[in-house]
Motif scaffolding. Structure first.
Motif, PDB file in Angstrom:
ATOM      1  N   ALA A  29       0.831  -1.191   0.000  1.00  0.00           N
ATOM      2  CA  ALA A  29       0.000   0.000   0.000  1.00  0.00           C
ATOM      3  C   ALA A  29       0.874   1.252   0.000  1.00  0.00           C
ATOM      4  CB  ALA A  29      -0.933  -0.006   1.191  1.00  0.00           C
ATOM      5  N   ALA A  30       2.018   1.195   0.666  1.00  0.00           N
ATOM      6  CA  ALA A  30       2.907   2.349   0.680  1.00  0.00           C
ATOM      7  C   ALA A  30       3.487   2.595  -0.708  1.00  0.00           C
ATOM      8  CB  ALA A  30       4.014   2.145   1.699  1.00  0.00           C
ATOM      9  N   SER A  31       3.792   1.517  -1.431  1.00  0.00           N
ATOM     10  CA  SER A  31       4.336   1.693  -2.782  1.00  0.00           C
ATOM     11  C   SER A  31       3.292   2.306  -3.713  1.00  0.00           C
ATOM     12  CB  SER A  31       4.820   0.362  -3.334  1.00  0.00           C
ATOM     13  OG  SER A  31       3.740  -0.530  -3.515  1.00  0.00           O
ATOM     14  N   THR A  32       2.019   2.000  -3.499  1.00  0.00           N
ATOM     15  CA  THR A  32       0.956   2.601  -4.296  1.00  0.00           C
ATOM     16  C   THR A  32       0.920   4.106  -4.070  1.00  0.00           C
ATOM     17  OG1 THR A  32      -0.331   0.574  -4.179  1.00  0.00           O
ATOM     18  CG2 THR A  32      -1.519   2.565  -4.780  1.00  0.00           C
ATOM     19  N   PHE A  33       1.049   4.531  -2.818  1.00  0.00           N
ATOM     20  CA  PHE A  33       1.046   5.957  -2.506  1.00  0.00           C
ATOM     21  C   PHE A  33       2.263   6.652  -3.107  1.00  0.00           C
ATOM     22  CE2 PHE A  33       2.040   9.534   0.351  1.00  0.00           C
ATOM     23  CZ  PHE A  33       0.892  10.288   0.130  1.00  0.00           C
ATOM     24  N   VAL A  34       3.426   6.015  -3.025  1.00  0.00           N
ATOM     25  CA  VAL A  34       4.640   6.591  -3.615  1.00  0.00           C
ATOM     26  C   VAL A  34       4.482   6.727  -5.125  1.00  0.00           C
ATOM     27  CG1 VAL A  34       7.092   6.155  -4.071  1.00  0.00           C
ATOM     28  CG2 VAL A  34       6.171   5.811  -1.776  1.00  0.00           C
ATOM     29  N   HIS A  35       3.925   5.715  -5.777  1.00  0.00           N
ATOM     30  CA  HIS A  35       3.693   5.798  -7.224  1.00  0.00           C
ATOM     31  C   HIS A  35       2.711   6.919  -7.559  1.00  0.00           C
ATOM     32  CE1 HIS A  35       5.253   1.524  -7.446  1.00  0.00           C
ATOM     33  NE2 HIS A  35       6.050   2.236  -8.219  1.00  0.00           N
ATOM     34  N   PHE A  36       1.691   7.092  -6.718  1.00  0.00           N
ATOM     35  CA  PHE A  36       0.720   8.173  -6.940  1.00  0.00           C
ATOM     36  C   PHE A  36       1.400   9.543  -6.836  1.00  0.00           C
ATOM     37  CE2 PHE A  36      -2.185  11.177  -4.755  1.00  0.00           C
ATOM     38  CZ  PHE A  36      -2.973  11.489  -5.850  1.00  0.00           C
ATOM     39  N   ILE A  37       2.231   9.738  -5.822  1.00  0.00           N
ATOM     40  CA  ILE A  37       2.934  11.019  -5.656  1.00  0.00           C
ATOM     41  C   ILE A  37       3.865  11.270  -6.842  1.00  0.00           C
ATOM     42  CG2 ILE A  37       4.617  12.263  -4.224  1.00  0.00           C
ATOM     43  CD1 ILE A  37       1.788  12.115  -3.036  1.00  0.00           C
ATOM     44  N   LEU A  38       4.573  10.232  -7.280  1.00  0.00           N
ATOM     45  CA  LEU A  38       5.454  10.382  -8.440  1.00  0.00           C
ATOM     46  C   LEU A  38       4.667  10.693  -9.717  1.00  0.00           C
ATOM     47  CD1 LEU A  38       8.048   7.532  -7.795  1.00  0.00           C
ATOM     48  CD2 LEU A  38       8.410  10.004  -7.586  1.00  0.00           C
ATOM     49  N   ALA A  39       3.510  10.061  -9.887  1.00  0.00           N
ATOM     50  CA  ALA A  39       2.676  10.333 -11.064  1.00  0.00           C
ATOM     51  C   ALA A  39       2.190  11.774 -11.060  1.00  0.00           C
ATOM     52  CB  ALA A  39       1.497   9.365 -11.116  1.00  0.00           C
ATOM     53  N   CYS A  40       1.745  12.256  -9.899  1.00  0.00           N
ATOM     54  CA  CYS A  40       1.277  13.647  -9.803  1.00  0.00           C
ATOM     55  C   CYS A  40       2.424  14.629 -10.044  1.00  0.00           C
ATOM     56  CB  CYS A  40       0.630  13.903  -8.446  1.00  0.00           C
ATOM     57  SG  CYS A  40      -0.979  13.127  -8.276  1.00  0.00           S
ATOM     58  N   ALA A  41       3.600  14.334  -9.521  1.00  0.00           N
ATOM     59  CA  ALA A  41       4.761  15.206  -9.753  1.00  0.00           C
ATOM     60  C   ALA A  41       5.125  15.230 -11.232  1.00  0.00           C
ATOM     61  CB  ALA A  41       5.946  14.741  -8.915  1.00  0.00           C
ATOM     62  N   PHE A  42       5.072  14.074 -11.887  1.00  0.00           N
ATOM     63  CA  PHE A  42       5.356  14.015 -13.320  1.00  0.00           C
ATOM     64  C   PHE A  42       4.340  14.831 -14.119  1.00  0.00           C
ATOM     65  CE2 PHE A  42       4.574  11.973 -17.442  1.00  0.00           C
ATOM     66  CZ  PHE A  42       5.819  12.178 -18.042  1.00  0.00           C
ATOM     67  N   LEU A  43       3.047  14.677 -13.784  1.00  0.00           N
ATOM     68  CA  LEU A  43       2.014  15.425 -14.495  1.00  0.00           C
ATOM     69  C   LEU A  43       2.157  16.923 -14.267  1.00  0.00           C
ATOM     70  CD1 LEU A  43      -1.030  13.083 -13.864  1.00  0.00           C
ATOM     71  CD2 LEU A  43       0.166  13.447 -16.022  1.00  0.00           C
ATOM     72  N   ALA A  44       2.488  17.324 -13.031  1.00  0.00           N
ATOM     73  CA  ALA A  44       2.681  18.748 -12.741  1.00  0.00           C
ATOM     74  C   ALA A  44       3.906  19.294 -13.471  1.00  0.00           C
ATOM     75  CB  ALA A  44       2.815  18.956 -11.233  1.00  0.00           C
ATOM     76  N   ALA A  45       4.952  18.496 -13.590  1.00  0.00           N
ATOM     77  CA  ALA A  45       6.141  18.933 -14.324  1.00  0.00           C
ATOM     78  C   ALA A  45       5.847  19.054 -15.812  1.00  0.00           C
ATOM     79  CB  ALA A  45       7.294  17.966 -14.081  1.00  0.00           C
ATOM     80  N   CYS A  46       5.075  18.124 -16.352  1.00  0.00           N
ATOM     81  CA  CYS A  46       4.701  18.205 -17.772  1.00  0.00           C
ATOM     82  C   CYS A  46       3.864  19.448 -18.035  1.00  0.00           C
ATOM     83  CB  CYS A  46       3.929  16.958 -18.201  1.00  0.00           C
ATOM     84  SG  CYS A  46       4.948  15.493 -18.340  1.00  0.00           S
ATOM     85  N   GLU A  47       2.931  19.735 -17.143  1.00  0.00           N
ATOM     86  CA  GLU A  47       2.099  20.925 -17.291  1.00  0.00           C
ATOM     87  C   GLU A  47       2.944  22.185 -17.102  1.00  0.00           C
ATOM     88  OE1 GLU A  47      -1.225  23.147 -18.171  1.00  0.00           O
ATOM     89  OE2 GLU A  47      -0.707  21.069 -18.559  1.00  0.00           O
ATOM     90  N   GLY A  48       4.009  22.096 -16.298  1.00  0.00           N
ATOM     91  CA  GLY A  48       4.901  23.238 -16.093  1.00  0.00           C
ATOM     92  C   GLY A  48       5.675  23.622 -17.329  1.00  0.00           C
ATOM     93  N   MET A  49       5.727  22.723 -18.319  1.00  0.00           N
ATOM     94  CA  MET A  49       6.430  23.039 -19.558  1.00  0.00           C
ATOM     95  C   MET A  49       5.614  23.926 -20.487  1.00  0.00           C
ATOM     96  SD  MET A  49       8.529  19.636 -20.615  1.00  0.00           S
ATOM     97  CE  MET A  49       7.428  18.335 -20.104  1.00  0.00           C
TER      98      MET A  49
END
Length: 168
Positions: A1-21
Protein backbone atom coordinates in the motif's frame (compact mmCIF):
# COMPACT_ATOMS: atom_id res chain seq x y z
CA UNK A 1 0.00 0.00 0.00
CA UNK A 2 2.91 2.35 0.68
CA UNK A 3 4.34 1.69 -2.78
CA UNK A 4 0.96 2.60 -4.30
CA UNK A 5 1.05 5.96 -2.51
CA UNK A 6 4.64 6.59 -3.61
CA UNK A 7 3.69 5.80 -7.22
CA UNK A 8 0.72 8.17 -6.94
CA UNK A 9 2.93 11.02 -5.66
CA UNK A 10 5.45 10.38 -8.44
CA UNK A 11 2.68 10.33 -11.06
CA UNK A 12 1.28 13.65 -9.80
CA UNK A 13 4.76 15.21 -9.75
CA UNK A 14 5.36 14.02 -13.32
CA UNK A 15 2.01 15.42 -14.50
CA UNK A 16 2.68 18.75 -12.74
CA UNK A 17 6.14 18.93 -14.32
CA UNK A 18 4.70 18.21 -17.77
CA UNK A 19 2.10 20.93 -17.29
CA UNK A 20 4.90 23.24 -16.09
CA UNK A 21 6.43 23.04 -19.56
CA UNK A 22 3.53 25.09 -20.95
CA UNK A 23 5.20 28.27 -22.14
CA UNK A 24 2.03 30.11 -23.12
CA UNK A 25 1.86 33.03 -20.66
CA UNK A 26 -1.70 33.86 -21.68
CA UNK A 27 -2.86 30.36 -20.69
CA UNK A 28 -4.86 30.68 -17.47
CA UNK A 29 -6.02 27.06 -17.32
CA UNK A 30 -3.44 26.07 -14.70
CA UNK A 31 -2.08 27.30 -11.41
CA UNK A 32 1.60 27.34 -10.51
CA UNK A 33 2.12 25.10 -7.47
CA UNK A 34 5.74 26.11 -6.92
CA UNK A 35 8.83 27.07 -8.81
CA UNK A 36 12.00 25.00 -8.78
CA UNK A 37 15.42 25.68 -10.31
CA UNK A 38 14.56 23.06 -12.94
CA UNK A 39 11.19 24.58 -13.85
CA UNK A 40 7.64 25.15 -12.72
CA UNK A 41 5.15 22.64 -11.35
CA UNK A 42 1.63 23.54 -12.48
CA UNK A 43 -1.79 21.95 -12.01
CA UNK A 44 -4.92 22.46 -14.15
CA UNK A 45 -7.71 24.51 -12.62
CA UNK A 46 -10.44 24.59 -15.26
CA UNK A 47 -13.63 22.66 -14.60
CA UNK A 48 -13.25 19.03 -13.64
CA UNK A 49 -9.68 18.74 -14.96
CA UNK A 50 -7.87 19.28 -11.65
CA UNK A 51 -9.99 16.75 -9.76
CA UNK A 52 -9.96 14.20 -12.57
CA UNK A 53 -6.21 14.53 -12.97
CA UNK A 54 -5.72 13.83 -9.25
CA UNK A 55 -8.27 11.02 -8.95
CA UNK A 56 -7.34 9.13 -12.12
CA UNK A 57 -3.65 8.50 -11.21
CA UNK A 58 -4.70 7.42 -7.70
CA UNK A 59 -7.18 4.91 -9.12
CA UNK A 60 -4.66 3.84 -11.77
CA UNK A 61 -2.00 3.22 -9.10
CA UNK A 62 -4.46 1.07 -7.13
CA UNK A 63 -5.29 -0.85 -10.30
CA UNK A 64 -1.62 -1.40 -11.12
CA UNK A 65 -1.03 -2.58 -7.55
CA UNK A 66 -3.68 -5.23 -8.21
CA UNK A 67 -2.60 -6.13 -11.75
CA UNK A 68 1.02 -6.67 -10.68
CA UNK A 69 0.22 -8.60 -7.51
CA UNK A 70 1.19 -12.26 -7.11
CA UNK A 71 -2.41 -13.22 -6.37
CA UNK A 72 -3.74 -11.66 -9.57
CA UNK A 73 -0.94 -13.28 -11.61
CA UNK A 74 -1.78 -16.67 -10.06
CA UNK A 75 -5.47 -16.21 -10.89
CA UNK A 76 -4.73 -15.23 -14.49
CA UNK A 77 -2.27 -18.13 -14.88
CA UNK A 78 -4.85 -20.59 -13.58
CA UNK A 79 -7.67 -19.24 -15.74
CA UNK A 80 -5.60 -18.22 -18.76
CA UNK A 81 -6.64 -20.80 -21.31
CA UNK A 82 -10.10 -21.30 -19.90
CA UNK A 83 -13.37 -19.74 -21.00
CA UNK A 84 -12.82 -16.62 -18.89
CA UNK A 85 -9.46 -15.72 -20.47
CA UNK A 86 -11.19 -13.67 -23.16
CA UNK A 87 -12.81 -11.61 -20.41
CA UNK A 88 -9.40 -10.76 -18.91
CA UNK A 89 -8.03 -9.80 -22.32
CA UNK A 90 -11.00 -7.55 -22.93
CA UNK A 91 -10.61 -6.04 -19.45
CA UNK A 92 -6.95 -5.20 -20.12
CA UNK A 93 -7.82 -3.75 -23.53
CA UNK A 94 -10.66 -1.72 -21.98
CA UNK A 95 -8.32 -0.16 -19.43
CA UNK A 96 -5.73 0.65 -22.11
CA UNK A 97 -8.27 2.41 -24.35
CA UNK A 98 -10.00 4.19 -21.46
CA UNK A 99 -6.70 5.39 -20.03
CA UNK A 100 -5.66 6.74 -23.43
CA UNK A 101 -8.96 8.63 -23.71
CA UNK A 102 -8.59 9.96 -20.17
CA UNK A 103 -5.05 11.12 -20.96
CA UNK A 104 -6.29 12.90 -24.10
CA UNK A 105 -9.20 14.44 -22.19
CA UNK A 106 -7.68 15.54 -18.89
CA UNK A 107 -3.91 15.94 -19.24
CA UNK A 108 -3.66 19.49 -20.61
CA UNK A 109 -0.30 18.96 -22.32
CA UNK A 110 -1.64 15.94 -24.24
CA UNK A 111 -4.89 17.63 -25.25
CA UNK A 112 -3.02 20.79 -26.36
CA UNK A 113 -0.58 18.71 -28.40
CA UNK A 114 -3.40 16.77 -30.09
CA UNK A 115 -5.29 19.98 -30.82
CA UNK A 116 -2.30 21.94 -32.16
CA UNK A 117 -0.45 19.21 -34.09
CA UNK A 118 -3.24 16.92 -35.27
CA UNK A 119 -6.61 18.65 -35.32
CA UNK A 120 -5.90 22.32 -36.18
CA UNK A 121 -3.98 21.63 -39.43
CA UNK A 122 -6.90 19.64 -40.85
CA UNK A 123 -10.06 21.05 -39.22
CA UNK A 124 -11.16 24.67 -39.17
CA UNK A 125 -11.11 26.48 -35.79
CA UNK A 126 -14.86 27.14 -36.04
CA UNK A 127 -15.64 23.42 -36.31
CA UNK A 128 -13.22 22.61 -33.46
CA UNK A 129 -14.89 25.22 -31.26
CA UNK A 130 -18.36 23.88 -32.06
CA UNK A 131 -17.26 20.27 -31.38
CA UNK A 132 -15.63 21.14 -28.03
CA UNK A 133 -18.79 20.32 -25.98
CA UNK A 134 -18.99 16.91 -27.67
CA UNK A 135 -15.38 16.16 -26.73
CA UNK A 136 -16.00 17.34 -23.16
CA UNK A 137 -19.06 15.09 -22.90
CA UNK A 138 -17.13 12.08 -24.23
CA UNK A 139 -14.36 12.75 -21.69
CA UNK A 140 -16.86 13.06 -18.82
CA UNK A 141 -18.75 9.89 -19.78
CA UNK A 142 -15.44 8.05 -20.11
CA UNK A 143 -14.35 9.30 -16.66
CA UNK A 144 -17.55 8.11 -14.97
CA UNK A 145 -17.47 4.77 -16.78
CA UNK A 146 -13.84 4.27 -15.78
CA UNK A 147 -14.74 5.20 -12.19
CA UNK A 148 -17.44 2.54 -12.00
CA UNK A 149 -15.45 -0.26 -13.65
CA UNK A 150 -12.15 0.39 -11.87
CA UNK A 151 -13.82 0.78 -8.47
CA UNK A 152 -15.66 -2.49 -9.05
CA UNK A 153 -12.40 -4.27 -9.91
CA UNK A 154 -10.66 -2.82 -6.85
CA UNK A 155 -13.56 -3.77 -4.54
CA UNK A 156 -13.77 -7.32 -5.92
CA UNK A 157 -10.03 -7.80 -5.51
CA UNK A 158 -9.99 -6.39 -1.98
CA UNK A 159 -13.01 -8.47 -1.04
CA UNK A 160 -11.43 -11.70 -2.23
CA UNK A 161 -7.80 -10.96 -1.33
CA UNK A 162 -8.28 -9.41 2.10
CA UNK A 163 -11.49 -11.31 2.87
CA UNK A 164 -13.50 -8.15 3.49
CA UNK A 165 -17.11 -9.10 4.14
CA UNK A 166 -19.80 -7.38 2.09
CA UNK A 167 -23.56 -7.68 1.84
CA UNK A 168 -23.40 -10.27 -0.96
Amino acid sequence: AASTFVHFILACAFLAACEGMCSDDSCDSHRTLFSTPLGLLKWPTTGLNGFALAWWPLQQCCMLHIFFSRRFAAIVDRLWMGPISLFYCRLYFYFIVTSALLAASYIPMVSRTIRINILEPFISPWILKSLQPVGDTIGLVNLFQYAVVSTTVVCIFWRTHYRIFTVA
